[in-house]
Design an enzyme around this catalytic site. Structure first.
Site, short mmCIF file in Angstrom:
data_model
loop_
_atom_site.label_atom_id
_atom_site.label_comp_id
_atom_site.label_asym_id
_atom_site.label_seq_id
_atom_site.Cartn_x
_atom_site.Cartn_y
_atom_site.Cartn_z
N ASP A 46 0.87 -1.30 0.07
CA ASP A 46 -0.01 -0.01 0.03
C ASP A 46 1.04 1.20 -0.07
OD1 ASP A 46 -2.14 1.90 0.57
OD2 ASP A 46 -3.20 0.50 1.78
N ASP A 105 -2.93 4.82 -2.50
CA ASP A 105 -3.77 5.31 -1.44
C ASP A 105 -4.21 6.93 -1.98
OD1 ASP A 105 -4.79 5.54 1.29
OD2 ASP A 105 -3.73 7.42 1.47
N HIS A 123 -10.70 -1.46 5.44
CA HIS A 123 -10.58 -0.99 6.67
C HIS A 123 -11.14 0.54 7.01
CE1 HIS A 123 -7.64 1.02 4.08
NE2 HIS A 123 -7.31 1.95 4.85
O1 TEU Z 1 -8.60 6.86 2.78
C1 TEU Z 1 -8.82 7.86 2.14
C2 TEU Z 1 -10.24 8.38 2.46
O2 TEU Z 1 -10.42 9.33 2.07
C3 TEU Z 1 -11.11 7.78 3.57
O3 TEU Z 1 -10.51 7.03 4.35
C4 TEU Z 1 -12.00 8.66 4.25
O4 TEU Z 1 -11.05 9.34 5.11
C5 TEU Z 1 -13.05 8.24 4.67
O5 TEU Z 1 -13.93 7.09 4.15
C6 TEU Z 1 -13.85 9.39 5.21
O6 TEU Z 1 -15.00 9.07 5.52
C7 TEU Z 1 -7.22 6.45 2.71
C8 TEU Z 1 -6.86 5.35 3.57
O7 TEU Z 1 -7.60 4.10 3.14
C9 TEU Z 1 -7.17 5.79 4.93
O8 TEU Z 1 -7.14 4.76 5.97
C10 TEU Z 1 -6.31 6.81 5.38
O9 TEU Z 1 -6.69 7.23 6.47
C11 TEU Z 1 -6.22 8.05 4.29
O10 TEU Z 1 -6.31 7.53 2.94
C12 TEU Z 1 -5.26 8.90 4.51
O11 TEU Z 1 -4.28 8.32 3.86
#
Ligand code: TEU
Ligand code: CA
Length: 553
Positions: free
Chosen positions: A97, A198, A323
Site C-alpha cells: 500500500d 492510497d 479498513h
Molecule cells: O482513505 C481515504 C479516504 O478518503 C477515506 O479513508 C476517508 O477518510 C473516509 O472514508 C472518510 O469518511 C485512505 C486510507 O484508506 C485511509 O485509511 C487513510 O486514513 C487515508 O487514505 C489517508 O491516508
C-alpha cells in the site's frame, strides 16, 4: 495463482488487527506469515497489506515516516522478505500500500522543510495566509477542521488534506515524483507483485481558492495533471512488468476519469476503487449522520459503474469492505437472525460482478460491526475528531456516539476472530491487551468453527472465489442489469461466448417475488445460500429472506 487479474481475487489485511505473534497486542508480519495457509485455503491470488512502514501511527501507518524501512512494531525487513517468498511458494502475490499523497510530518523531507531548506520546502505546499491571517483557503481536512496548519517561524501554512501530521506532497515538483518512482522500484525489486495507491487521484492540486459551495475537494480531486503523473509513474516503474497488479484508491472521483485511470490501453492502472456505492447511507457527502441505506441508489450506482466501465473497456475493483468501512453484514445485511444468509448473499452479489473482487479480513467469516459502548473504546483519529465536531454542532454526547458507532472506521478494525480462545485467538491469553477491543461475538463468529462447517460463510466465499477461475463468463462476461426498479431484488445477467449467468438476490428479510424474471430453461444452479430454495418457473421467482441464486447455461 492466476496472473490474469480478471480471474483473481485479492484479500486485504490490516496487519495491526490480523494476528499477533509476540504478545504485544499488535498484529505483526509474522502473524501474516503464520496465516498464509488460511488464505491459500480460501483460494485468493493476492494479499494487499495496508502500510507497515516506519510511522508514528497517528493514522495507523498511513502517515509514513520512511518508505524503505519496516516499523519495528510490525517486524523487520527479513520478515517482509520471508513473507514475499512464502507467499510465492503458495502462489500468492503480495501487494503493498503506497501512500504518496502525503507523508508523516516526521518524514525526513518534512523535517528538512521545517528547518527552512528551500529544496525540501518545495516538496510540500507552504503558502501565506490571507491578509487577515486566516488560512490560505477554506478547504476542510477529511478528518475534520481546516486543511491548513500554521507554522509560526515561516508565517506560512502547510496543506494537509488528512491529519495535521500528514503533509501533502507537491507532485508538481519533479524531484518529488523521482523520489516516489525510486520507492516503487525498490519494492518491485524485492518481489512485490502489486500496489494499491492510497487516495492517488488527489495528488495533482489545482488552484488554491476558497470553495464557495463545498469543502474544497473540487479543486484537488482528479486534478489538472493527474493523468500525466499516473502515466509517468506507470512508465517509470510498474509499467515495465505487465503482471504487476495496480489499484488506485479514487476519492470522490468521476467515472469519466476512471475510464482513463483503469482503461485497458491507457497506460495508467489495472483497476480502481470508487466509493459512490458506499455513500448510500450518507447525506450527500456528509458521513456523520444517520440515514437508512438507499437500496435503489445502491443498485443504480453499481449498475452505472458496471456498464459504463465495460463500455469503455476499463476495469473495476469490486468490494463492500475495507479498513475504512463498517462491516457489510451489519450495514446492508442482517447481523442477527439472517446473519449467515445475508453475508452469503452480499458476497454473491459482489463476486459475480465484472471486476476483481476484494475480500477484507473477517468478511469471509461474516464479522460484524463493533459492540463498543463508550467513546473511549474507539481509536480512530477520524472518529474521535468527528465525535467532538458533532457535539460542537450541538448534538448530545449520546447522539454523537450513536453516529460514531454506525459509521466509525474502527468497525472494520477490531481484531480478526480466529477461534473461541482468549482474545479470539488474535493473540494469546498471556499477551498484552489487544490495541483495540475484540468483538464480544467471537465465540460464535470465528474462523475455526467455519473451517469445520461445510455450510459456513467461509466455505461459501471459497466456492465463489473458485467459480471465478472455473467459469469464464464470471471473469470475462458482459453485464446487463435486471429488475432495475424492483424494490428488493438485485439481479443481473452476464454473457460470454454463448454462455449466460443469471444472478438474483433479495436484499431484505422478507420473502419477495420477482415477476418478470428471465426464462431459465436449460440453466443449472451454480450456487445459492438456501439448500432448498424455490426453483423459478414460468418467469416468476420467489426469493426467501436474503436469498440469492446463481444460474448458468
Ligand atoms: O482513505 C481515504 C479516504 O478518503 C477515506 O479513508 C476517508 O477518510 C473516509 O472514508 C472518510 O469518511 C485512505 C486510507 O484508506 C485511509 O485509511 C487513510 O486514513 C487515508 O487514505 C489517508 O491516508
Ligand atoms: Ca505483535
Amino acid at each position: 495463482m492466476s496472473t490474469d487479474f480478471r480471474k483473481s481475487t485479492v484479500y486485504q489485511i490490516y496487519p495491526k488487527s490480523f494476528c499477533d505473534t509476540n504478545k504485544d497486542g499488535l498484529g505483526d508480519l509474522r502473524g501474516v506469515i503464520k496465516k498464509l495457509d488460511y488464505m491459500k485455503e480460501l483460494g485468493v491470488d493476492y494479499i494487499w497489506l495496508t502500510p507497515f512502514f516506519v510511522s508514528p501511527q497517528n493514522d495507523n501507518g498511513y502517515d509514513v515516516e520512511d518508505y524503505y524501512n519496516i516499523d519495528p512494531r510490525y517486524g523487520t525487513m527479513e520478515d517482509v522478505e520471508e513473507l514475499i517468498a512464502e507467499g510465492k511458494k503458495r502462489g500468492i502475490g503480495l501487494m503493498f500500500d503506497m501512500v504518496f499523497n502525503h507523508v508523516s510530518t516526521r518524514h525526513e523531507w518534512f523535517r528538512k522543510a521545517m528547518e527552512g531548506d528551500p529544496y525540501y520546502k518545495d516538496f510540500f505546499f507552504f503558502r501565506k495566509g490571507k491578509d487577515d491571517g486566516a488560512p490560505p483557503t477554506n478547504w476542510e481536512s477529511k478528518f475534520g477542521g481546516n486543511a491548513w496548519e500554521y507554522v509560526e517561524k515561516f508565517d506560512e501554512y502547510y496543506l494537509h488534506l488528512f491529519d495535521v501530521t500528514q503533509a501533502d506532497l507537491n507532485w508538481d515538483n519533479e524531484n518529488v515524483r523521482r523520489e516516489i518512482q525510486k520507492i516503487v522500484r525498490f519494492w518491485m525489486d524485492k518481489g512485490v507483485r502489486g500496489f494499491r495507491f492510497d487516495v492517488v487521484n488527489l495528488i495533482s492540486k489545482g488552484v488554491f481558492e476558497d470553495d464557495q459551495t463545498g469543502d474544497g475537494r473540487k479543486y484537488y480531486t482528479d486534478g489538472p495533471n493527474i493523468h500525466k503523473y499516473l502515466k509517468e509513474l506507470h512508465d517509470m516503474t510498474f509499467g515495465t512488468d505487465a503482471e504487476i497488479l495496480t489499484v488506485g484508491e479514487m476519492s470522490s472521483t468521476s467515472i469519466e476519469n476512471c475510464y482513463q485511470y483503469a482503461g485497458a490501453d491507457t497506460g495508467e492502472l489495472s483497476m480502481v476503487f470508487s466509493f459512490h456505492h458506499l455513500k448510500v447511507d450518507f447525506m450527500g457527502n456528509e458521513k456523520w449522520v444517520l440515514v437508512p441505506a438507499d437500496f435503489a441508489k445502491l443498485k443504480k450506482i453499481i449498475f452505472e459503474w458496471q456498464t459504463k466501465m465495460a463500455e469503455h473497456n476499463a476495469w473495476n475493483a469490486v468490494f463492500w469492505c475495507n479498513h475504512d468501512q463498517p462491516r457489510v453484514v451489519s450495514r446492508f445485511g442482517d447481523e442477527g437472525r439472517y446473519w449467515k444468509e445475508s453475508a452469503k448473499m452480499l458476497g454473491t452479489v459482489i463476486h459475480c460482478l465484472r471486476g476483481t473482487p476484494y475480500v477484507y479480513q473477517g468478511e469471509e467469516i461474516g464479522m460484524t460491526n463493533t459492540d463498543f459502548a463508550e467513546i473511549s473504546q474507539f481509536k480512530d483519529v477520524e472518529s474521535l475528531n468527528h465525535y467532538e465536531i458533532l457535539q460542537n454542532k450541538g448534538l448530545s454526547a449520546s447522539d454523537a456516539l450513536r453516529i460514531v458507532q454506525i459509521h466509525s472506521r474502527d468497525n472494520g478494525r477490531t481484531p480478526m476472530q480466529w477461534d473461541d480462545s482468549a482474545y479470539a485467538g488474535f493473540t494469546s491469553a498471556d499477551s498484552k491487551k489487544p490495541w483495540i477491543g475484540v468483538n464480544g461475538n467471537y465465540p460464535r463468529v470465528n474462523a475455526a468453527s467455519q473451517l469445520a462447517d461445510p455450510d459456513s460463510i467461509f466455505r461459501y466465499y471459497q466456492k465463489l472465489i473458485a467459480l471465478r477461475k472455473e467459469v469464464d463468463v464470471i471473469a470475462f462476461g458482459d453485464i446487463e442489469p435486471l429488475a432495475e426498479s424492483h424494490p428488493s431484488v438485485f439481479a443481473y445477467r452476464r454473457t460470454y461466448e454463448g454462455h449466460e449467468l443469471i444472478v438474483a438476490a433479495n436484499f431484505y428479510g422478507r420473502e419477495c417475488s420477482w415477476k418478470s424474471a428471465p426464462d431459465l430453461s436449460g440453466f443449472k444452479k451454480l450456487i445459492g445460500n438456501y439448500s432448498e430454495g424455490s426453483v423459478p418457473y414460468n418467469g416468476k421467482w420467489t426469493l426467501k429472506p436474503y436469498e440469492t441464486q446463481v444460474w448458468y447455461k
